[in-house]
Design a protein around this motif. Structure first.
Motif, PDB file in Angstrom:
ATOM      1  N   ALA A  78     -38.992  28.221  21.974  1.00  0.00           N
ATOM      2  CA  ALA A  78     -39.607  27.081  21.278  1.00  0.00           C
ATOM      3  C   ALA A  78     -39.169  27.030  19.814  1.00  0.00           C
ATOM      4  N   HIS A  79     -38.998  28.184  19.187  1.00  0.00           N
ATOM      5  CA  HIS A  79     -38.468  28.198  17.818  1.00  0.00           C
ATOM      6  C   HIS A  79     -37.048  27.633  17.816  1.00  0.00           C
ATOM      7  N   VAL A  80     -36.232  28.091  18.745  1.00  0.00           N
ATOM      8  CA  VAL A  80     -34.840  27.640  18.818  1.00  0.00           C
ATOM      9  C   VAL A  80     -34.770  26.131  19.067  1.00  0.00           C
ATOM     10  N   LYS A  81     -35.600  25.631  19.963  1.00  0.00           N
ATOM     11  CA  LYS A  81     -35.597  24.213  20.342  1.00  0.00           C
ATOM     12  C   LYS A  81     -36.490  23.356  19.448  1.00  0.00           C
ATOM     13  N   VAL A  82     -37.117  23.974  18.448  1.00  0.00           N
ATOM     14  CA  VAL A  82     -38.017  23.325  17.488  1.00  0.00           C
ATOM     15  C   VAL A  82     -39.140  22.586  18.226  1.00  0.00           C
ATOM     16  N   GLU A  83     -39.754  23.284  19.160  1.00  0.00           N
ATOM     17  CA  GLU A  83     -40.903  22.771  19.925  1.00  0.00           C
ATOM     18  C   GLU A  83     -42.178  23.326  19.286  1.00  0.00           C
ATOM     19  N   ILE A  84     -42.508  22.825  18.116  1.00  0.00           N
ATOM     20  CA  ILE A  84     -43.584  23.369  17.287  1.00  0.00           C
ATOM     21  C   ILE A  84     -44.960  23.154  17.910  1.00  0.00           C
ATOM     22  N   ASP A  85     -45.155  22.058  18.619  1.00  0.00           N
ATOM     23  CA  ASP A  85     -46.457  21.828  19.265  1.00  0.00           C
ATOM     24  C   ASP A  85     -46.767  22.946  20.260  1.00  0.00           C
ATOM     25  N   PHE A  86     -45.747  23.421  20.989  1.00  0.00           N
ATOM     26  CA  PHE A  86     -45.952  24.516  21.934  1.00  0.00           C
ATOM     27  C   PHE A  86     -46.358  25.791  21.202  1.00  0.00           C
ATOM     28  N   LEU A  87     -45.747  26.054  20.068  1.00  0.00           N
ATOM     29  CA  LEU A  87     -46.103  27.259  19.304  1.00  0.00           C
ATOM     30  C   LEU A  87     -47.581  27.218  18.918  1.00  0.00           C
ATOM     31  N   TYR A  88     -48.036  26.062  18.481  1.00  0.00           N
ATOM     32  CA  TYR A  88     -49.433  25.905  18.103  1.00  0.00           C
ATOM     33  C   TYR A  88     -50.343  26.034  19.329  1.00  0.00           C
ATOM     34  N   ASP A  89     -50.001  25.331  20.398  1.00  0.00           N
ATOM     35  CA  ASP A  89     -50.830  25.322  21.605  1.00  0.00           C
ATOM     36  C   ASP A  89     -50.891  26.678  22.291  1.00  0.00           C
ATOM     37  N   SER A  90     -49.842  27.485  22.144  1.00  0.00           N
ATOM     38  CA  SER A  90     -49.821  28.797  22.796  1.00  0.00           C
ATOM     39  C   SER A  90     -50.397  29.902  21.902  1.00  0.00           C
ATOM     40  N   THR A  91     -50.941  29.502  20.752  1.00  0.00           N
ATOM     41  CA  THR A  91     -51.640  30.440  19.871  1.00  0.00           C
ATOM     42  C   THR A  91     -53.127  30.358  20.178  1.00  0.00           C
ATOM     43  N   HIS A  92     -53.761  31.500  20.291  1.00  0.00           N
ATOM     44  CA  HIS A  92     -55.193  31.554  20.595  1.00  0.00           C
ATOM     45  C   HIS A  92     -55.956  30.757  19.528  1.00  0.00           C
ATOM     46  N   PRO A  93     -56.921  29.905  19.924  1.00  0.00           N
ATOM     47  CA  PRO A  93     -57.659  29.072  18.958  1.00  0.00           C
ATOM     48  C   PRO A  93     -58.282  29.863  17.809  1.00  0.00           C
ATOM     49  N   GLU A  94     -58.706  31.096  18.054  1.00  0.00           N
ATOM     50  CA  GLU A  94     -59.314  31.902  16.984  1.00  0.00           C
ATOM     51  C   GLU A  94     -58.289  32.405  15.973  1.00  0.00           C
ATOM     52  N   HIS A  95     -57.001  32.193  16.238  1.00  0.00           N
ATOM     53  CA  HIS A  95     -55.935  32.702  15.366  1.00  0.00           C
ATOM     54  C   HIS A  95     -55.055  31.582  14.817  1.00  0.00           C
ATOM     55  N   ARG A  96     -55.555  30.355  14.840  1.00  0.00           N
ATOM     56  CA  ARG A  96     -54.774  29.209  14.361  1.00  0.00           C
ATOM     57  C   ARG A  96     -55.018  28.868  12.898  1.00  0.00           C
ATOM     58  N   GLU A  97     -56.017  29.460  12.291  1.00  0.00           N
ATOM     59  CA  GLU A  97     -56.339  29.135  10.900  1.00  0.00           C
ATOM     60  C   GLU A  97     -55.144  29.420   9.993  1.00  0.00           C
ATOM     61  N   GLY A  98     -54.813  28.470   9.173  1.00  0.00           N
ATOM     62  CA  GLY A  98     -53.712  28.620   8.233  1.00  0.00           C
ATOM     63  C   GLY A  98     -52.349  28.300   8.826  1.00  0.00           C
ATOM     64  N   TYR A  99     -52.316  27.864  10.082  1.00  0.00           N
ATOM     65  CA  TYR A  99     -51.044  27.518  10.712  1.00  0.00           C
ATOM     66  C   TYR A  99     -50.439  26.311   9.998  1.00  0.00           C
ATOM     67  N   ASP A 100     -49.208  26.436   9.565  1.00  0.00           N
ATOM     68  CA  ASP A 100     -48.515  25.378   8.822  1.00  0.00           C
ATOM     69  C   ASP A 100     -47.528  24.673   9.753  1.00  0.00           C
ATOM     70  N   HIS A 101     -47.987  23.590  10.373  1.00  0.00           N
ATOM     71  CA  HIS A 101     -47.188  22.854  11.345  1.00  0.00           C
ATOM     72  C   HIS A 101     -45.877  22.357  10.722  1.00  0.00           C
ATOM     73  N   LYS A 102     -45.986  21.699   9.587  1.00  0.00           N
ATOM     74  CA  LYS A 102     -44.806  21.121   8.941  1.00  0.00           C
ATOM     75  C   LYS A 102     -43.844  22.208   8.466  1.00  0.00           C
ATOM     76  N   GLY A 103     -44.382  23.239   7.831  1.00  0.00           N
ATOM     77  CA  GLY A 103     -43.549  24.337   7.337  1.00  0.00           C
ATOM     78  C   GLY A 103     -42.834  25.073   8.461  1.00  0.00           C
ATOM     79  N   THR A 104     -43.533  25.269   9.577  1.00  0.00           N
ATOM     80  CA  THR A 104     -42.931  25.933  10.730  1.00  0.00           C
ATOM     81  C   THR A 104     -41.798  25.086  11.296  1.00  0.00           C
ATOM     82  N   ARG A 105     -42.010  23.776  11.366  1.00  0.00           N
ATOM     83  CA  ARG A 105     -40.976  22.866  11.875  1.00  0.00           C
ATOM     84  C   ARG A 105     -39.721  22.924  10.994  1.00  0.00           C
ATOM     85  N   VAL A 106     -39.903  22.852   9.692  1.00  0.00           N
ATOM     86  CA  VAL A 106     -38.766  22.870   8.765  1.00  0.00           C
ATOM     87  C   VAL A 106     -38.026  24.206   8.873  1.00  0.00           C
TER      88      VAL A 106
END
Length: 160
Positions: A39-67
């Motif tokens: 997903a990192h290679v294919k820039v599938e950032i939504d999957f990275l977020y969705d596959s992270t446990h909800p209790e561990h998503r705080e501070g996740y930087d969607h835009k920064g991760t994509r860039v």
């Protein structure tokens, strides 16, 4: 054939793509780890977020991760080992090295990824960076026997 970036040797459409697209769930923690790398290679950032446990998503930087993912050149994933993380387990750990190049140079990201199964689905909880092992130097004292095996003191032999 479009080889999967995860390094499995399988075709991407039969390996990580169905997991990333939500058509299939990862059966093991390692499968999820491989899909997250792909997903990192294919820039599938939504999957990275969705596959992270909800209790561990705080501070996740969607835009920064994509860039960051889009601007990195991915050089491979090496799985070093797994602890638990099988289909029947509820928790697992995958130790891996992800190699990539960004604007700051070539990197080896060595991590122990922690995973937890919730409602039958593996989720990433946290990554613990693995520090390089310290170099050990076997220092020979001046009066110690020489390491060459001559039987003489180091200072009178190779230590001159």
């Amino acid at each position: 054939m479009n080889s999967c970036p995860c390094g499995s040797g399988s075709d991407y459409i039969a390996c990580c793509e169905p997991i990333i697209a939500g058509k299939k769930t990862a059966e093991t923690a390692e499968e999820l780890m491989r899909a997250r790398y792909a997903a990192h290679v294919k820039v599938e950032i939504d999957f990275l977020y969705d596959s992270t446990h909800p209790e561990h998503r705080e501070g996740y930087d969607h835009k920064g991760t994509r860039v960051w993912a889009a601007n990195s050149e991915w050089h491979g994933l090496e799985i070093l080992g797994t602890t638990q993380g099988r289909p029947q387990d509820e928790q697992g750990e995958v130790e891996f090295v992800a190699r990539f190049r960004d604007g700051k140079g070539l990197h080896n990201h060595h991590e122990r990824g922690k995973f937890k199964k919730e409602e039958g689905r593996w989720l990433f909880t946290e990554g613990i960076m693995v520090k390089p092992k310290p170099l050990s130097v076997n220092k020979v004292g001046r009066n110690d026997p020489c390491t060459c095996g001559s039987g003489r003191k180091h200072k009178k032999c190779c230590g001159k």
